[in-house]
Scaffold this motif. Structure first.
Motif, PDB file in Angstrom:
ATOM      1  N   TYR A   1       0.833  -1.208   0.000  1.00 34.39           N
ATOM      2  CA  TYR A   1       0.000   0.000   0.000  1.00 34.39           C
ATOM      3  C   TYR A   1       0.868   1.259   0.000  1.00 34.39           C
ATOM      4  O   TYR A   1       0.606   2.208  -0.734  1.00 34.39           O
ATOM      5  CB  TYR A   1      -0.925   0.006   1.220  1.00 34.39           C
ATOM      6  N   LEU A   2       1.909   1.252   0.808  1.00 34.11           N
ATOM      7  CA  LEU A   2       2.764   2.437   0.918  1.00 34.11           C
ATOM      8  C   LEU A   2       3.682   2.602  -0.290  1.00 34.11           C
ATOM      9  O   LEU A   2       4.167   3.715  -0.553  1.00 34.11           O
ATOM     10  CB  LEU A   2       3.606   2.347   2.188  1.00 34.11           C
ATOM     11  N   GLY A   3       3.931   1.532  -1.014  1.00 37.30           N
ATOM     12  CA  GLY A   3       4.787   1.641  -2.194  1.00 37.30           C
ATOM     13  C   GLY A   3       6.181   2.126  -1.836  1.00 37.30           C
ATOM     14  O   GLY A   3       6.836   1.591  -0.948  1.00 37.30           O
ATOM     15  N   ASN A   4       6.632   3.182  -2.522  1.00 31.20           N
ATOM     16  CA  ASN A   4       7.990   3.696  -2.272  1.00 31.20           C
ATOM     17  C   ASN A   4       7.999   4.872  -1.304  1.00 31.20           C
ATOM     18  O   ASN A   4       8.993   5.602  -1.229  1.00 31.20           O
ATOM     19  CB  ASN A   4       8.661   4.092  -3.586  1.00 31.20           C
ATOM     20  N   TYR A   5       6.907   5.067  -0.550  1.00 31.40           N
ATOM     21  CA  TYR A   5       6.856   6.207   0.367  1.00 31.40           C
ATOM     22  C   TYR A   5       7.937   6.126   1.448  1.00 31.40           C
ATOM     23  O   TYR A   5       8.605   7.133   1.745  1.00 31.40           O
ATOM     24  CB  TYR A   5       5.485   6.334   1.036  1.00 31.40           C
ATOM     25  N   ILE A   6       8.116   4.973   2.051  1.00 29.39           N
ATOM     26  CA  ILE A   6       9.067   4.852   3.153  1.00 29.39           C
ATOM     27  C   ILE A   6      10.493   5.149   2.681  1.00 29.39           C
ATOM     28  O   ILE A   6      11.181   6.005   3.271  1.00 29.39           O
ATOM     29  CB  ILE A   6       8.972   3.473   3.819  1.00 29.39           C
ATOM     30  N   PRO A   7      11.007   4.503   1.626  1.00 29.31           N
ATOM     31  CA  PRO A   7      12.387   4.819   1.209  1.00 29.31           C
ATOM     32  C   PRO A   7      12.540   6.190   0.578  1.00 29.31           C
ATOM     33  O   PRO A   7      13.632   6.772   0.628  1.00 29.31           O
ATOM     34  CB  PRO A   7      12.707   3.712   0.190  1.00 29.31           C
ATOM     35  N   THR A   8      11.466   6.749   0.010  1.00 28.30           N
ATOM     36  CA  THR A   8      11.557   8.050  -0.657  1.00 28.30           C
ATOM     37  C   THR A   8      11.421   9.206   0.316  1.00 28.30           C
ATOM     38  O   THR A   8      12.118  10.228   0.189  1.00 28.30           O
ATOM     39  CB  THR A   8      10.474   8.172  -1.750  1.00 28.30           C
ATOM     40  N   VAL A   9      10.552   9.065   1.316  1.00 26.64           N
ATOM     41  CA  VAL A   9      10.235  10.194   2.199  1.00 26.64           C
ATOM     42  C   VAL A   9      10.527   9.891   3.667  1.00 26.64           C
ATOM     43  O   VAL A   9      11.326  10.567   4.316  1.00 26.64           O
ATOM     44  CB  VAL A   9       8.754  10.621   2.035  1.00 26.64           C
ATOM     45  N   ALA A  10       9.892   8.880   4.216  1.00 27.58           N
ATOM     46  CA  ALA A  10       9.949   8.677   5.665  1.00 27.58           C
ATOM     47  C   ALA A  10      11.347   8.355   6.168  1.00 27.58           C
ATOM     48  O   ALA A  10      11.823   8.970   7.133  1.00 27.58           O
ATOM     49  CB  ALA A  10       8.974   7.567   6.066  1.00 27.58           C
ATOM     50  N   ALA A  11      12.013   7.404   5.542  1.00 26.91           N
ATOM     51  CA  ALA A  11      13.353   7.027   6.014  1.00 26.91           C
ATOM     52  C   ALA A  11      14.365   8.156   5.867  1.00 26.91           C
ATOM     53  O   ALA A  11      15.104   8.452   6.813  1.00 26.91           O
ATOM     54  CB  ALA A  11      13.820   5.769   5.284  1.00 26.91           C
ATOM     55  N   PRO A  12      14.444   8.831   4.715  1.00 25.35           N
ATOM     56  CA  PRO A  12      15.394   9.953   4.606  1.00 25.35           C
ATOM     57  C   PRO A  12      15.116  11.079   5.596  1.00 25.35           C
ATOM     58  O   PRO A  12      16.037  11.772   6.021  1.00 25.35           O
ATOM     59  CB  PRO A  12      15.223  10.423   3.162  1.00 25.35           C
ATOM     60  N   HIS A  13      13.832  11.271   5.961  1.00 24.99           N
ATOM     61  CA  HIS A  13      13.477  12.324   6.915  1.00 24.99           C
ATOM     62  C   HIS A  13      13.579  11.862   8.366  1.00 24.99           C
ATOM     63  O   HIS A  13      13.293  12.645   9.279  1.00 24.99           O
ATOM     64  CB  HIS A  13      12.066  12.839   6.637  1.00 24.99           C
TER      65      HIS A  13
ATOM     66  N   HIS B   1      18.503  21.244  12.041  1.00 19.65           N
ATOM     67  CA  HIS B   1      17.953  20.143  11.272  1.00 19.65           C
ATOM     68  C   HIS B   1      18.033  18.829  12.058  1.00 19.65           C
ATOM     69  O   HIS B   1      18.905  18.638  12.904  1.00 19.65           O
ATOM     70  CB  HIS B   1      18.705  19.986   9.961  1.00 19.65           C
ATOM     71  N   THR B   2      17.116  17.932  11.749  1.00 18.67           N
ATOM     72  CA  THR B   2      17.148  16.584  12.311  1.00 18.67           C
ATOM     73  C   THR B   2      18.456  15.903  11.916  1.00 18.67           C
ATOM     74  O   THR B   2      18.907  16.024  10.766  1.00 18.67           O
ATOM     75  CB  THR B   2      15.958  15.773  11.772  1.00 18.67           C
ATOM     76  N   SER B   3      19.053  15.188  12.826  1.00 18.47           N
ATOM     77  CA  SER B   3      20.322  14.533  12.519  1.00 18.47           C
ATOM     78  C   SER B   3      20.106  13.360  11.565  1.00 18.47           C
ATOM     79  O   SER B   3      19.110  12.645  11.647  1.00 18.47           O
ATOM     80  CB  SER B   3      20.986  14.037  13.803  1.00 18.47           C
ATOM     81  N   GLY B   4      21.059  13.194  10.652  1.00 14.12           N
ATOM     82  CA  GLY B   4      21.034  12.033   9.775  1.00 14.12           C
ATOM     83  C   GLY B   4      20.191  12.148   8.535  1.00 14.12           C
ATOM     84  O   GLY B   4      19.956  11.140   7.861  1.00 14.12           O
ATOM     85  N   LEU B   5      19.702  13.350   8.202  1.00 14.70           N
ATOM     86  CA  LEU B   5      18.903  13.503   6.988  1.00 14.70           C
ATOM     87  C   LEU B   5      19.749  13.175   5.766  1.00 14.70           C
ATOM     88  O   LEU B   5      20.939  13.498   5.707  1.00 14.70           O
ATOM     89  CB  LEU B   5      18.371  14.931   6.872  1.00 14.70           C
ATOM     90  N   THR B   6      19.115  12.562   4.761  1.00  9.17           N
ATOM     91  CA  THR B   6      19.834  12.199   3.547  1.00  9.17           C
ATOM     92  C   THR B   6      19.078  12.656   2.309  1.00  9.17           C
ATOM     93  O   THR B   6      17.851  12.827   2.332  1.00  9.17           O
ATOM     94  CB  THR B   6      20.043  10.670   3.466  1.00  9.17           C
ATOM     95  N   GLY B   7      19.803  12.841   1.221  1.00  6.35           N
ATOM     96  CA  GLY B   7      19.198  13.157  -0.066  1.00  6.35           C
ATOM     97  C   GLY B   7      18.347  14.410  -0.032  1.00  6.35           C
ATOM     98  O   GLY B   7      18.707  15.425   0.576  1.00  6.35           O
ATOM     99  N   ALA B   8      17.185  14.340  -0.680  1.00  5.84           N
ATOM    100  CA  ALA B   8      16.288  15.488  -0.764  1.00  5.84           C
ATOM    101  C   ALA B   8      15.811  15.940   0.608  1.00  5.84           C
ATOM    102  O   ALA B   8      15.509  17.123   0.816  1.00  5.84           O
ATOM    103  CB  ALA B   8      15.088  15.146  -1.653  1.00  5.84           C
ATOM    104  N   ALA B   9      15.745  15.024   1.571  1.00  2.00           N
ATOM    105  CA  ALA B   9      15.270  15.383   2.911  1.00  2.00           C
ATOM    106  C   ALA B   9      16.161  16.423   3.571  1.00  2.00           C
ATOM    107  O   ALA B   9      15.698  17.225   4.391  1.00  2.00           O
ATOM    108  CB  ALA B   9      15.193  14.140   3.792  1.00  2.00           C
ATOM    109  N   ALA B  10      17.437  16.445   3.233  1.00  2.00           N
ATOM    110  CA  ALA B  10      18.368  17.409   3.822  1.00  2.00           C
ATOM    111  C   ALA B  10      18.255  18.784   3.179  1.00  2.00           C
ATOM    112  O   ALA B  10      18.798  19.756   3.707  1.00  2.00           O
ATOM    113  CB  ALA B  10      19.798  16.888   3.689  1.00  2.00           C
ATOM    114  N   LYS B  11      17.545  18.854   2.068  1.00  6.49           N
ATOM    115  CA  LYS B  11      17.488  20.103   1.306  1.00  6.49           C
ATOM    116  C   LYS B  11      16.101  20.725   1.239  1.00  6.49           C
ATOM    117  O   LYS B  11      15.945  21.794   0.636  1.00  6.49           O
ATOM    118  CB  LYS B  11      17.983  19.849  -0.128  1.00  6.49           C
ATOM    119  N   GLY B  12      15.094  20.077   1.824  1.00  6.29           N
ATOM    120  CA  GLY B  12      13.754  20.637   1.712  1.00  6.29           C
ATOM    121  C   GLY B  12      12.715  19.798   2.424  1.00  6.29           C
ATOM    122  O   GLY B  12      13.042  18.951   3.266  1.00  6.29           O
TER     123      GLY B  12
END
Length: 382
Positions: free
Chosen positions: A173-185, A263-274
């Motif tokens: 159901y969640l598809g790629n939401y967790i690796p795209t948004v939740a985990a990086p944030h 910023h939250t520690s450990g942000l990666t990719g797009a999460a660190a920029k917006g």
């Protein structure tokens, strides 16, 4: 424009199906018709996975919170085995609420009606009226609390209130939401600090639509947000969203965006920029920014009434700061203002929709067009 008798005839929605540039908005009756509402509940809300809360809200055995989803009372509790379970908050004797408090800590759950008592794992341990049974025998009578299918992903608790046999798994159901948004944030680091619930006199789709377009931010939110350019991330599964790239947090007023938390520690990719502004369909709107996460969950009570659950959360390390209470006031001020502005416009829009002619989608409403077509996919294909 009158409501037709055959509201599920796909021909009524052919113009919404056109490319955005030529499409018309959904007809007015989908925002008020009872039969349409009932089909949405059966086709979209019952088969969906819904957000219940944060795992960090029940950090220790015995910690619990209660909520109501789709008019069902639920109880979320961490057991002695440290597992988080979700139960229907209804005694297996006569159906009373087992726990009334919104949250707390307990050693077991006791129904106040006849004192039937359950373990933190939902097992019946004490049952006045069923004398002569050992604890082991009580546990085997089939009167334990009813457990609801649930799962935790990156600190987010999800529940399913329909028939799971004919529904996708949580991960599907969640598809790629967790690796795209939740985990990086790093959503698993978040701790809820403010939550509230209220009812709006408007259809749930109006609030979902306003979340997915930026045209109104220059008008309704001119002082609280201002212009906010976004791009469209690739989404798979049952979510859609937009992404706003900026070194500054979107959760403070324009003149205060350099006065927030780190910023939250450990942000990666797009999460660190917006920040990502996402809807986990059908109605859970979640904003994950570099320093804060907040949600606005829309749950329909009726065709023209929406129950809204709002929550603000920060990383645990931020909440532990000595200046948290003072700095957080700036966030609450901005977040409260924006939510109140959106609350107002959805109720205002509802008042003008009755018998109205279809509108159009402008370029900044392309995600709304996509959302509305997803809704048609679910409702018309039953």
């Amino acid at each position: 424009m009158e409501t037709p008798k055959d509201i599920f005839d796909p021909r009524h929605y052919a113009r919404t199906r056109l490319p955005r540039e030529r499409a018309e908005t959904l007809p007015h009756w989908v925002y008020s018709d009872q039969e349409w509402f009932e089909r949405e509940m059966a086709a979209m809300f019952r088969p969906a996975w819904h957000f219940a809360g944060l795992a960090s809200s029940v950090p220790n055995p015995g910690d619990f919170f209660t909520l109501r989803l789709l008019d069902e009372p639920l109880l979320v509790v961490r057991g002695d085995d440290h597992e988080v379970r979700v139960f229907r908050n209804s005694c297996r004797h006569r159906g009373s609420l087992v726990v009334e408090d919104a949250s707390g800590t307990c050693r077991g759950m006791r129904c106040p009606y006849h004192s039937w008592t359950y373990s933190l794992e939902g097992v019946l341990k004490h049952a006045p009226g069923l004398d002569g049974h050992s604890r082991e025998e009580l546990a085997g009578l089939g009167r334990n609390l009813l457990q609801v299918p649930s799962g935790i992903r990156e600190g987010l608790i999800f529940v399913h209130l329909g028939d799971t046999k004919n529904s996708p798994t949580l991960d599907a159901y969640l598809g790629n939401y967790i690796p795209t948004v939740a985990a990086p944030h790093r959503t698993g680091q978040m701790v809820a600090v403010e939550q509230r619930e209220y009812v709006l006199e408007s259809n749930w789709k109006l609030y979902a639509e306003v979340d997915m377009e930026t045209l109104h931010t220059k008008h309704i939110h001119r002082d609280s947000i201002g212009e906010q350019p976004v791009t469209l991330p690739v989404s798979e599964g049952n979510w859609i969203g937009v992404y706003h790239e900026s070194e500054h947090t979107p959760a403070l007023h324009p003149g205060e965006r350099d006065q927030g938390f780190p910023h939250t520690s450990g942000l990666t990719g797009a999460a660190a920029k917006g920040a990502h502004f996402s809807i986990l369909l059908p109605g859970f709107f979640l904003v994950t920014a570099q320093d804060v996460m907040w949600w606005i969950h829309k749950i329909p009570d009726s065709a023209t009434r929406t129950r809204v659950r709002v929550g603000y959360s920060f990383p645990a390390s931020t909440v532990e700061r000595p200046d948290f209470s003072e700095v957080a006031k700036r966030y609450y001020k901005r977040l409260d203002q924006v939510i109140e502005e959106d609350d107002w416009i959805t109720e205002y829009q509802q008042r003008g929709l009755k018998a109205s002619a279809p509108g159009c989608y402008v370029s900044e409403e392309h995600v709304v067009h996509r959302l509305d077509n997803w809704i048609l996919d679910q409702v018309l294909d039953v």
